[in-house]
Design a protein around this motif. Structure first.
Motif, PDB file in Angstrom:
ATOM      1  N   ALA A   1       7.647  45.044  89.988  1.00 23.45           N
ATOM      2  CA  ALA A   1       6.781  43.871  90.154  1.00 23.45           C
ATOM      3  C   ALA A   1       7.595  42.593  89.985  1.00 23.45           C
ATOM      4  O   ALA A   1       8.389  42.466  89.068  1.00 23.45           O
ATOM      5  N   VAL A   2       7.447  41.642  90.910  1.00 21.03           N
ATOM      6  CA  VAL A   2       8.117  40.345  90.810  1.00 21.03           C
ATOM      7  C   VAL A   2       7.288  39.451  89.901  1.00 21.03           C
ATOM      8  O   VAL A   2       6.101  39.239  90.159  1.00 21.03           O
ATOM      9  N   PRO A   3       7.913  38.929  88.809  1.00 23.83           N
ATOM     10  CA  PRO A   3       7.106  38.118  87.889  1.00 23.83           C
ATOM     11  C   PRO A   3       6.608  36.852  88.555  1.00 23.83           C
ATOM     12  O   PRO A   3       7.291  36.265  89.394  1.00 23.83           O
ATOM     13  N   ALA A   4       5.433  36.480  88.182  1.00 22.39           N
ATOM     14  CA  ALA A   4       4.829  35.257  88.705  1.00 22.39           C
ATOM     15  C   ALA A   4       4.720  34.229  87.589  1.00 22.39           C
ATOM     16  O   ALA A   4       4.562  34.571  86.417  1.00 22.39           O
TER      17      ALA A   4
ATOM     18  N   LEU B   1       3.232  31.202  91.533  1.00 24.93           N
ATOM     19  CA  LEU B   1       4.198  31.663  92.517  1.00 24.93           C
ATOM     20  C   LEU B   1       5.133  32.704  91.913  1.00 24.93           C
ATOM     21  O   LEU B   1       5.464  32.652  90.725  1.00 24.93           O
ATOM     22  N   ALA B   2       5.581  33.627  92.752  1.00 25.74           N
ATOM     23  CA  ALA B   2       6.643  34.531  92.334  1.00 25.74           C
ATOM     24  C   ALA B   2       7.929  33.727  92.185  1.00 25.74           C
ATOM     25  O   ALA B   2       8.095  32.673  92.811  1.00 25.74           O
ATOM     26  N   VAL B   3       8.825  34.253  91.365  1.00 23.24           N
ATOM     27  CA  VAL B   3      10.041  33.498  91.063  1.00 23.24           C
ATOM     28  C   VAL B   3      10.817  33.112  92.325  1.00 23.24           C
ATOM     29  O   VAL B   3      11.215  31.952  92.474  1.00 23.24           O
TER      30      VAL B   3
ATOM     31  N   ASP C   1       9.771  32.584  95.315  1.00 21.61           N
ATOM     32  CA  ASP C   1       9.034  31.542  96.032  1.00 21.61           C
ATOM     33  C   ASP C   1       9.120  30.212  95.301  1.00 21.61           C
ATOM     34  O   ASP C   1       9.245  29.152  95.922  1.00 21.61           O
TER      35      ASP C   1
ATOM     36  N   LEU D   1       8.473  30.284  83.218  1.00 22.47           N
ATOM     37  CA  LEU D   1       7.983  31.647  83.001  1.00 22.47           C
ATOM     38  C   LEU D   1       7.407  31.822  81.609  1.00 22.47           C
ATOM     39  O   LEU D   1       6.462  32.589  81.402  1.00 22.47           O
TER      40      LEU D   1
END
Length: 500
Positions: A58-61, A76-78, A80, A126
């Protein structure tokens, strides 16, 4: 015929009865019948399992509604968020065109090692709470920026000619600059720093120029010596730059003079260091001591520092103050006898401390032995109070009752000093001067902080003139010199611009 018709229903009932009794048995026999022989079953072929791909990481948002440098990256995902930041902050990495006078230069990001701290900003976002605002982070080499500005400034024609303007009186001396221009490096650094942090800021900047900032410290030293030569007796002078705390120029700075009423700044400091607050009577005494240089009010303040009143407690307060000054490293600044108390102490046969017969460095003055200071130490006292007003320095470290606000209060009291005939006479009305003057028969002095557009400084001037005991020299002898030293130093920080 009738007998046959009657027998038919009876036969039908018997058949139905026999059928009902035989039904379950027949069913049981059928279910237990041996099945017909069949061939052996063919085993089903083993199927090859289809490989299952691993679940993607999973890409952290980023938390909702988070902004970085004012740019909304919430949710947003990192990757992006990184892309959006790169687009929005790209102007910050564009070259700056600098103009100053007739000179110009292009400042490339690589010239000053400019870098955006994107990773650090993303990481901060984050770990931020929803709705947080993460500040812009960037870095650059300020030394390289200053070098680039100095190179640009050098294109403007070099340093101007420094001259000294004097009136018909040799003691009236002011610096003037003719020709030449220079960039105000400190102001330019601030202007460029603001542009580097604003994506929407113009990428062409016009930097202010002026006549070169000020004369050299050596030139100031030479002019101080010229005025002192006109005095023809002992003059002690020291100038400190308030921003750096560094000495700029001095003459006989370690000569010991009578402190006279300049010691009242130290008396005020001792009172603040000894008490959390003041009564109405003590407040009135503080005001009279600083504004009007009232001696008896000074004794009241001395006594208040030991929670007492009267001359005996004023003596204890004077001893306490002198010990405090010694602990601060001011070993030549002390008061061992309250003001106008010598006869009282002699009548009461009260013993009191005295300083050494000879104190400080040559040249020596007739300073007495109970009330002394040197220009260097009195100037340092003002430096310490100013540092304290910013929450810094030895006063904060050593004196628990002091804080920035209380030291600021002391500077405000010194600003209210009503004496405008000495140091103040050589300064423009617009200058803020926080000072205390003092005078006796053979000595006059003024010391304090002068705040000006070109820079803030500490000035202490002590003038001694040999005279017969009991003969008081007039203010008109001392005041012009005190004003002349102040005017000279002020013009060092704020030189006149001569017409070309």
């Amino acid at each position: 015929m009738p007998s046959r018709l009657c027998a038919a229903p009876a036969m039908l009932a018997l058949l139905l009865l026999l059928s009902a009794c035989a039904g379950p048995a027949a069913q049981a026999t059928s279910s237990q019948a041996t099945p017909a022989a069949s061939s052996a079953p063919t085993p089903a072929p083993t199927s090859t399992p289809t490989p299952v791909p691993p679940s993607p990481t999973a890409v952290p948002a980023l938390p909702a509604n988070v902004a970085i440098a004012g740019i909304d990256v919430g949710g947003l995902a990192v990757p992006d968020a990184r892309s959006k930041l790169a687009r929005a902050l790209a102007p910050l990495l564009a070259p700056l065109k600098l103009t100053a006078g007739g000179a110009s230069a292009t400042l490339e990001p690589s010239d000053i090692a400019l870098e955006l701290a994107t990773d650090a900003m993303i990481d901060a976002a984050l770990h931020a709470t929803p709705g947080a605002q993460v500040a812009l982070e960037l870095s650059y080499d300020q030394a390289q920026l200053r070098a680039a500005l100095a190179s640009l400034s050098a294109q403007l024609g070099g340093a101007p000619e420094v001259s000294v303007i004097t009136s018909t009186q040799a003691i009236s001396r002011s610096f003037a600059l003719r020709g030449g221009q220079a960039i105000d490096i400190d102001a330019a650094v601030q202007q460029i720093d603001a542009a580097l942090r604003a994506p929407d800021a113009p990428r062409t900047l016009t930097l202010a120029t002026s006549a070169a900032a000020r004369p050299t410290p050596e030139q100031l030293q030479a002019q101080i010596e010229q005025i002192a030569k006109s005095w023809k007796d002992v003059a002690g002078v020291v100038v400190y730059d308030l921003a750096s705390g560094e000495e700029i120029a001095s003459l006989n700075k370690n000569t010991v003079f009578s402190a006279a009423s300049t010691i009242k700044t130290a008396i005020m400091l001792n009172a603040y260091a000894s008490r959390d607050s003041f009564t109405a009577k003590q407040e009135d005494a503080l005001k009279k001591m600083i504004v009007n240089s009232d001696n008896l009010a000074a004794n009241t303040v001395l006594a208040a520092s030991v929670n007492g009143s009267g001359t005996d407690d004023a003596l204890k307060g004077a001893e306490k103050m002198s010990a405090m000054l010694k602990d601060l490293g001011l070993t030549h600044t002390y008061l061992y006898v309250p003001f106008e108390a010598t006869d009282y102490l002699a009548q009461k046969k009260v013993k009191y401390k005295l300083g050494p017969k000879t104190d400080g460095a040559a040249p020596f003055t007739d300073s007495g032995r109970a009330l002394r200071t040197s220009p260097a130490e009195m100037a340092q006292l003002y430096l310490l109070i100013d540092q304290c007003s910013k929450g810094q320095g030895r006063l904060i470290e050593k004196l628990p009752k002091l804080n920035a606000k209380r030291c600021g209060d002391m500077l405000d009291r010194l600003f209210a000093n009503a004496d405008a005939s000495r140091m103040r006479s050589g300064l423009p009305r617009s200058a803020r001067v926080e000072h205390k003057s003092g005078w006796i028969d053979d000595m006059q002095a003024d010391a304090g902080i002068v705040r000006s557009p070109g820079g803030d400084f500490v000035l202490a001037v002590y003038l001694y003139r040999v005279t017969k005991a009991g003969v008081q020299q007039p203010d008109t002898l001392f005041a012009p010199y005190l004003g002349a030293f102040a005017r000279l130093v002020y013009s060092y920080y704020n030189p006149l611009v001569a017409r070309t």
